[in-house]
Design a protein around this motif. Structure first.
Motif, PDB file in Angstrom:
ATOM      1  N   ALA A   1      53.084  71.594  26.930  1.00 21.31           N
ATOM      2  CA  ALA A   1      53.932  72.229  27.077  1.00 21.31           C
ATOM      3  C   ALA A   1      54.322  73.488  26.068  1.00 21.31           C
ATOM      4  CB  ALA A   1      55.265  71.213  26.859  1.00 21.31           C
ATOM      5  N   TRP A   2      54.899  74.530  26.525  1.00 26.80           N
ATOM      6  CA  TRP A   2      54.976  75.393  25.682  1.00 26.80           C
ATOM      7  C   TRP A   2      56.547  75.464  25.068  1.00 26.80           C
ATOM      8  CZ3 TRP A   2      59.340  78.376  27.771  1.00 26.80           C
ATOM      9  CH2 TRP A   2      59.355  78.658  29.187  1.00 26.80           C
ATOM     10  N   LYS A   3      57.404  74.420  25.548  1.00 27.48           N
ATOM     11  CA  LYS A   3      58.655  74.442  24.827  1.00 27.48           C
ATOM     12  C   LYS A   3      59.235  73.108  25.108  1.00 27.48           C
ATOM     13  CE  LYS A   3      62.979  76.566  23.682  1.00 27.48           C
ATOM     14  NZ  LYS A   3      63.635  77.694  23.678  1.00 27.48           N
ATOM     15  N   THR A   4      59.757  72.533  24.538  1.00 22.43           N
ATOM     16  CA  THR A   4      60.632  71.164  24.648  1.00 22.43           C
ATOM     17  C   THR A   4      62.097  71.354  24.275  1.00 22.43           C
ATOM     18  OG1 THR A   4      60.080  70.018  22.712  1.00 22.43           O
ATOM     19  CG2 THR A   4      58.766  69.567  24.533  1.00 22.43           C
ATOM     20  N   GLU A   5      62.864  70.608  24.930  1.00 19.83           N
ATOM     21  CA  GLU A   5      64.182  70.414  24.503  1.00 19.83           C
ATOM     22  C   GLU A   5      64.962  69.110  24.753  1.00 19.83           C
ATOM     23  OE1 GLU A   5      67.091  73.385  25.552  1.00 19.83           O
ATOM     24  OE2 GLU A   5      65.930  75.112  24.322  1.00 19.83           O
ATOM     25  N   THR A   6      66.202  68.948  24.167  1.00 23.21           N
ATOM     26  CA  THR A   6      66.789  67.711  24.689  1.00 23.21           C
ATOM     27  C   THR A   6      67.698  67.949  25.795  1.00 23.21           C
ATOM     28  OG1 THR A   6      66.422  66.806  22.306  1.00 23.21           O
ATOM     29  CG2 THR A   6      67.889  65.706  23.486  1.00 23.21           C
ATOM     30  N   LEU A   7      67.676  67.011  26.467  1.00 22.08           N
ATOM     31  CA  LEU A   7      68.796  66.793  27.430  1.00 22.08           C
ATOM     32  C   LEU A   7      69.722  65.747  27.417  1.00 22.08           C
ATOM     33  CD1 LEU A   7      69.967  67.851  30.271  1.00 22.08           C
ATOM     34  CD2 LEU A   7      68.354  66.542  31.604  1.00 22.08           C
ATOM     35  N   SER A   8      70.982  66.202  27.049  1.00 17.60           N
ATOM     36  CA  SER A   8      71.797  64.933  26.539  1.00 17.60           C
ATOM     37  C   SER A   8      72.885  64.880  27.789  1.00 17.60           C
ATOM     38  CB  SER A   8      72.548  65.122  25.291  1.00 17.60           C
ATOM     39  OG  SER A   8      73.782  64.285  25.234  1.00 17.60           O
TER      40      SER A   8
ATOM     41  N   PRO B   1      64.608  78.023  28.492  1.00 18.95           N
ATOM     42  CA  PRO B   1      62.889  77.936  28.546  1.00 18.95           C
ATOM     43  C   PRO B   1      62.347  78.771  27.766  1.00 18.95           C
ATOM     44  CG  PRO B   1      64.130  78.042  30.740  1.00 18.95           C
ATOM     45  CD  PRO B   1      65.251  78.480  29.619  1.00 18.95           C
ATOM     46  N   GLY B   2      62.965  79.882  27.222  1.00 14.51           N
ATOM     47  CA  GLY B   2      62.259  80.928  26.543  1.00 14.51           C
ATOM     48  C   GLY B   2      61.675  82.078  26.916  1.00 14.51           C
ATOM     49  N   GLY B   3      61.625  82.076  28.309  1.00  8.88           N
ATOM     50  CA  GLY B   3      61.114  83.219  28.750  1.00  8.88           C
ATOM     51  C   GLY B   3      59.682  83.541  29.000  1.00  8.88           C
ATOM     52  N   GLU B   4      59.157  82.442  29.707  1.00  8.78           N
ATOM     53  CA  GLU B   4      57.477  82.577  29.901  1.00  8.78           C
ATOM     54  C   GLU B   4      57.337  83.131  31.369  1.00  8.78           C
ATOM     55  OE1 GLU B   4      54.623  81.690  28.077  1.00  8.78           O
ATOM     56  OE2 GLU B   4      55.915  82.071  26.301  1.00  8.78           O
ATOM     57  N   VAL B   5      55.957  83.765  31.410  1.00  5.33           N
ATOM     58  CA  VAL B   5      55.642  84.219  32.764  1.00  5.33           C
ATOM     59  C   VAL B   5      54.393  83.475  32.984  1.00  5.33           C
ATOM     60  CG1 VAL B   5      54.530  85.936  33.751  1.00  5.33           C
ATOM     61  CG2 VAL B   5      56.482  86.815  32.185  1.00  5.33           C
ATOM     62  N   GLY B   6      54.520  83.032  34.326  1.00  2.00           N
ATOM     63  CA  GLY B   6      53.434  82.108  34.899  1.00  2.00           C
ATOM     64  C   GLY B   6      53.424  82.236  36.515  1.00  2.00           C
ATOM     65  N   ASN B   7      52.123  81.748  36.895  1.00  2.00           N
ATOM     66  CA  ASN B   7      52.044  81.745  38.198  1.00  2.00           C
ATOM     67  C   ASN B   7      52.927  80.649  38.833  1.00  2.00           C
ATOM     68  OD1 ASN B   7      49.497  83.500  38.843  1.00  2.00           O
ATOM     69  ND2 ASN B   7      48.588  82.095  37.268  1.00  2.00           N
ATOM     70  N   TYR B   8      53.130  79.641  38.154  1.00  2.00           N
ATOM     71  CA  TYR B   8      54.198  78.656  38.450  1.00  2.00           C
ATOM     72  C   TYR B   8      54.782  77.912  37.415  1.00  2.00           C
ATOM     73  CZ  TYR B   8      50.138  75.598  38.963  1.00  2.00           C
ATOM     74  OH  TYR B   8      48.879  74.753  38.825  1.00  2.00           O
ATOM     75  N   HIS B   9      55.708  77.358  37.485  1.00  2.00           N
ATOM     76  CA  HIS B   9      56.461  76.627  36.202  1.00  2.00           C
ATOM     77  C   HIS B   9      56.951  75.030  36.781  1.00  2.00           C
ATOM     78  CE1 HIS B   9      56.857  80.177  33.958  1.00  2.00           C
ATOM     79  NE2 HIS B   9      56.926  80.573  34.913  1.00  2.00           N
TER      80      HIS B   9
END
Length: 519
Positions: A459-466, A482-490
Motif C-alpha cells: 500500500a502506498w498509504k494507510t488511514e484509519t476509518l472510525s 488518499p494522497g493524490g497518486e496516479v495509477g492505471n487503477y486503484h
C-alpha cells in the motif's frame, strides 16, 4: 488543484466476485470478502458464535438433530463415540450412551430421521439406532421380526421416512455392502423382509440425499441424481427414477434450501436441483471449488438459515486437513462471502432459543415435568427463532450468528474493493485525490484502510476509518485522504473491526496515458 470527478459505489449487490481480474470486477463487487458480508445493500462485518455446551470428551461432533418435546426444543448431538441430548434450558449435555458405543471416524457423519415420536439414526459404520423422543430411551434398531423371513440392517448411511415406511440406503447386510440398493420396512413398522429391496441401475455410489418436493432424492458421486418414486404397488412399492447425470457431489453434504430446491457442491461448482433439472450456480465465484482440498472434501457440511434464506457451506480450504472455512450464500440477494470459521458439522433449526434471551424456566416451568402443572400459555415464545448450530472439532456445540466475537476471539475482516479507473475507456490513468466513506455510527468500531494502485502488493498509504461520532445520527460521512497518486487503477483494502459501510465516494481526475499491458 484538479477537479475531481466523483465515482460513487453504493447499494452493494454483487458481493464476493472472483470470476475475473480485479480491474474487470463490477464496481460493487469484492475480490476478497472475508469475515464480512453484503446485506441489504451495505457492507458489514459478520456476526460471531458462542459456546453453548461441551461434551468434555474431546471428540468431534458428528451430527445434530432438533426435535420438539412438550412444546420445547430439544437436540440430539452425536460425537464419534456417543449420543447426547442437549436442552437449551440446562445448557449442558446428557450422555445417553453412558459408554463408547460407536466406531466411526471423524468423516462418518450421522444421519437423523424423526418418525412417529422416534428418531432413527445411522453413521454408515455401526448398527442403526432408535431414540424414543417421549420415553427418552436409546437402543439399537432391530429390523428382524421373523428370523426366517427378515434381515438385519447392519449399517446404513441414510434413512428416509416415506409413505409410512422407513427406507435404508447405502447398507451393509450380512457383511456385504450394497451402495445403490434400497431396503424398505413394512408399513408403520421397522421390520425389513429379505425381499424388501430394490436395486438401482446406476453404477454409482449414492453419497447423500434430501427431500425435494416431498420426494427422497439421491445424489451420486459420479453424477447421477435419482428419485425414489412410489409405485402404488404393495408388492414393490418403490422404484428408482434416474433424473440427471450432471449432479455429482464431492461429499455427503446436500443442503435442502427449501422444500423445492436442493444445493450441493459438485465437481465443477455449486449445483442446485429443483426436482426437474440441475443448474450450476454462482458464476461470480466459479473458481470456488478449486480452493477446496479434494482429499478432505468428505468433511464438507452444510446448513440453511431459513428465516434469512442463507446457506452455509463448511469446507476445507486447499491444504487444510479439516473444515476451516464457511462459504455463505444469500439466496435472495445471490451474494457470496467467505468466513474463517472451522465447523465440523452444521445444522439449521427453526426452534432454537437464544439462552441469554429466552432462558425463561421460571415462567414455563421445568420442561421435564408433566405438562399441565405449570402455566404454559406461551407455547412458542417470541424469541424462538430460526438459528444455526455448529458442532466443533473437539466436542463443543456453538450458536452461530450471535455476538460480536468468535467465542471470545475478536473477528478481523478483510475486504478488497474492485480495481477502479473511471477513465479507462478513454485510455487515461486516474489521479486518486479524494475518498469519502458513509459508515454506520458505532461507539467503538474502526478499521485500517489501505490504498493500492496497479499491481503493487504494498500500500502506498494507510488511514484509519472510525465509525465513532460525537453527534447524533445513524450514519455519517468520514473523509479520508488518499494522497493524490496516479495509477492505471486503484483499490482499497479494509482490515480489522469493520464498521457498516453504506457507500463509497471516490474522487478522481484524469491523468496520463495508460501503460501498455496494465490496463
Amino acid at each position: 488543484m484538479p477537479v475531481y470527478q466523483p465515482f460513487v459505489i453504493s447499494a452493494f449487490k454483487t458481493g464476493m466476485y472472483t470470476a475475473h481480474e480485479p480491474d474487470m470486477t463490477p464496481s460493487d463487487g469484492f475480490p476478497t470478502l472475508l469475515d464480512a458480508r453484503v446485506d441489504r445493500g451495505f457492507l458489514t462485518k459478520r456476526l460471531g458464535y458462542t459456546e453453548l455446551a461441551d461434551t468434555s470428551a474431546g471428540n468431534p461432533i458428528m451430527g445434530i438433530h432438533g426435535y420438539m418435546r412438550r412444546g420445547h426444543p430439544n437436540y440430539l448431538v452425536a460425537d464419534t463415540k456417543r449420543l447426547y441430548t442437549y436442552h437449551p434450558y440446562g445448557e449442558s449435555f446428557t450422555d445417553l450412551s453412558t459408554a463408547d458405543t460407536y466406531n466411526g471416524g471423524d468423516k462418518d457423519f450421522f444421519w437423523f430421521q424423526s418418525w412417529r415420536d422416534k428418531c432413527y439414526f445411522c453413521n454408515g459404520v455401526d448398527l442403526p439406532y432408535v431414540y424414543d423422543e417421549v420415553a427418552e430411551t436409546l437402543e439399537s434398531l432391530d429390523t428382524i421380526s421373523d428370523a426366517d423371513l427378515d434381515i438385519q440392517i447392519d449399517s446404513c448411511q441414510m434413512i428416509f421416512r416415506y409413505k409410512s415406511r422407513l427406507i435404508f440406503l447405502n447398507c451393509t447386510v450380512d457383511g456385504k455392502w450394497y451402495p445403490n440398493r434400497l431396503y424398505y420396512s413394512e408399513i408403520n413398522l421397522t421390520r425389513v423382509k429379505a425381499t424388501n429391496w430394490v436395486d438401482g441401475d446406476q453404477e454409482d455410489v449414492f453419497v447423500s440425499g434430501c427431500y425435494v418436493n416431498g420426494i427422497p432424492t439421491l445424489f451420486g458421486h459420479e453424477g447421477f441424481i435419482v428419485n425414489i418414486n412410489y409405485t402404488f404397488n404393495a408388492d414393490a412399492p418403490f422404484a428408482f427414477q434416474e433424473l440427471d447425470r450432471s449432479g455429482g457431489v464431492l461429499g455427503p453434504l446436500v443442503a435442502p434450501t427449501s422444500k423445492k430446491l436442493a444445493l450441493a457442491v459438485g465437481h465443477e461448482g455449486l449445483v442446485t436441483w429443483d426436482g426437474y433439472q440441475s443448474r450450476k450456480l454462482g458464476p461470480q465465484i466459479r473458481d470456488f471449488v478449486d480452493n477446496i482440498d479434494n482429499l478432505q472434501a468428505w468433511y464438507m457440511t452444510a446448513a440453511v438459515r431459513r428465516d434469512r434464506a442463507i446457506v452455509y457451506l463448511g469446507y476445507p480450504n486447499d491444504g487444510s486437513t479439516s473444515n476451516d472455512r464457511i462459504l455463505e450464500f444469500n439466496i435472495d440477494e445471490n451474494a457470496f462471502s467467505i468466513h474463517k470459521i472451522s465447523p465440523h458439522v452444521l445444522v439449521g433449526t427453526t426452534s432454537h432459543m437464544i439462552p441469554e434471551v429466552a432462558f425463561i424456566t421460571a415462567e414455563l416451568g421445568d420442561p421435564d415435568d408433566d405438562v399441565g402443572t405449570h402455566d404454559l400459555h406461551v407455547v412458542r415464545h417470541p424469541d424462538y427463532r430460526a438459528m444455526t448450530l455448529m458442532g466443533g472439532h473437539t466436542g463443543k456445540l456453538y450458536l452461530m450468528n450471535y455476538g460480536t466475537t468468535d467465542d471470545g476471539t475478536a473477528i478481523s475482516s478483510e475486504v478488497w474493493t474492485a480495481a477502479v479507473n473511471p477513465f479507462k475507456e478513454q485510455g487515461r490513468k486516474a489521479y486518486f485525490g479524494r475518498c469519502r466513506v458513509l459508515v454506520g455510527t458505532h461507539a467503538s468500531k474502526s478499521c485500517t484502510v489501505s490504498f493500492y494502485k496497479d499491481q503493487l502488493s504494498s500500500a502506498w498509504k494507510t488511514e484509519t476509518l472510525s465509525a465513532v461520532q460525537s453527534g447524533t445520527g445513524d450514519e455519517h460521512w468520514v473523509e479520508l485522504h488518499p494522497g493524490g497518486e496516479v495509477g492505471n487503477y486503484h483499490r482499497l483494502a479494509f482490515t480489522g473491526d469493520l464498521p457498516d459501510i453504506h457507500a463509497l465516494e471516490l474522487g478522481f481526475a484524469p491523468a496520463g496515458r495508460l501503460d501498455n499491458g496494465l490496463e
